[in-house]
Design a protein around this motif. Structure first.
Motif, mmCIF file in Angstrom:
data_model
loop_
_atom_site.group_PDB
_atom_site.id
_atom_site.type_symbol
_atom_site.label_atom_id
_atom_site.label_comp_id
_atom_site.label_asym_id
_atom_site.label_seq_id
_atom_site.Cartn_x
_atom_site.Cartn_y
_atom_site.Cartn_z
ATOM 1 N N GLU A 29 0.648 -1.017 0.225
ATOM 2 C CA GLU A 29 0.073 0.257 0.509
ATOM 3 C C GLU A 29 0.901 1.466 0.210
ATOM 4 O O GLU A 29 2.229 1.129 0.546
ATOM 5 N N THR A 30 0.820 2.180 -0.558
ATOM 6 C CA THR A 30 0.625 3.320 -0.797
ATOM 7 C C THR A 30 0.194 4.788 -0.727
ATOM 8 O O THR A 30 -1.273 4.929 -1.372
ATOM 9 N N ASN A 31 0.127 5.630 0.166
ATOM 10 C CA ASN A 31 -0.950 7.046 -0.316
ATOM 11 C C ASN A 31 -0.583 7.309 -1.137
ATOM 12 O O ASN A 31 -0.134 8.876 -1.306
ATOM 13 N N ASN A 87 -0.914 0.068 -6.100
ATOM 14 C CA ASN A 87 -1.016 0.097 -4.529
ATOM 15 C C ASN A 87 -1.636 1.293 -4.310
ATOM 16 O O ASN A 87 -1.372 1.126 -2.914
ATOM 17 N N TYR A 101 -3.366 0.918 -0.606
ATOM 18 C CA TYR A 101 -3.741 1.979 0.261
ATOM 19 C C TYR A 101 -5.672 2.258 0.750
ATOM 20 O O TYR A 101 -6.257 2.489 1.790
ATOM 21 N N HIS A 110 -7.728 -1.052 1.866
ATOM 22 C CA HIS A 110 -7.267 -0.638 3.641
ATOM 23 C C HIS A 110 -7.581 0.358 4.625
ATOM 24 O O HIS A 110 -7.596 0.014 5.492
ATOM 25 N N HIS A 111 -7.422 1.544 4.275
ATOM 26 C CA HIS A 111 -7.535 2.709 5.389
ATOM 27 C C HIS A 111 -8.606 3.740 4.730
ATOM 28 O O HIS A 111 -9.367 4.269 5.327
#
Length: 212
Positions: A86-88, A124, A128, A131-132
């Protein structure tokens, strides 16, 4: 960050007269369920709830249906895409429902993680977001259509295995269409009668149109 919740999609169907005597599997196949999705439904449960319920009771894919039967599907995500971290990265989501997202991808952003782009791709970013923002513990990379890294435009991402199967079949049947718009520069007033050439760069990362 939201507390994690299971990515569970529940669908209920009332069996019509036209499927009298058909099996559960035949009905599901008519709705776009792939063999993979049907196998998943047979083999998973959520808090004691089977993936397939017929009139409130556990059922099997060979069960014969009658008009008025109520078939309930519990589609639970249990797996993750390997090697997708994951990447914001902000997402420009132009449409979203329980089954899919339509995302406006900017130019310069690759779609899938690869060598040199392990953490800086659309995959990615969706991981994120899953998940968030959605709060789901599992993420499977199911981006349906494709765009080159340097091309901006709309992409469809399926949010569960059923929508991925249905959208994938639509792509195969060419029922999902794309329209491209290009920005060009130069004096084209003298160009006529010949079709421009289309060339791919040696590293296969760029396309160039050469006008005669």
């Amino acid at each position: 960050m939201n507390s994690m919740k299971e990515n569970l999609r529940i669908l209920t169907y009332e069996i019509p007269e036209s499927f009298r005597g058909a099996t559960v599997e035949a009905f599901l196949r008519s709705k776009g369920y792939s063999h993979h999705v049907i196998y998943h439904l047979r083999s998973t449960e959520f808090e004691g709830r089977p993936g397939l319920l017929l009139n409130g009771e556990k059922t099997y894919t060979r069960k014969i249906l009658e008009p008025g039967d109520r078939l309930q599907i519990s589609l639970l995500e249990t797996e993750d895409s390997a090697n997708v971290v994951e990447t914001n990265i902000p997402l420009d989501i132009v449409y979203e429902d329980e089954d899919l997202m339509v995302i406006n991808k900017p130019a310069g952003l690759p779609i899938h993680p690869s060598m040199g782009h392990y953490e800086t791709t659309l995959g990615n970013a969706i991981c994120y977001y899953t998940h968030h923002t959605l709060g789901y513990p599992h993420y499977v990379n199911r981006i349906i259509n494709r765009l080159d890294r340097d091309t901006s435009g709309l992409l469809i991402a399926a949010k569960n295995m059923l929508s991925a199967a249905i959208l994938g079949d639509m792509v195969k049947r060419r029922e999902i269409h794309r329209e491209y718009r290009a920005i060009v520069a130069g004096d084209f007033r003298k160009i006529s009668g010949e079709r421009p050439g289309l060339y791919r760069s040696a590293d296969r990362t760029h396309l160039t149109v050469n006008a005669p």
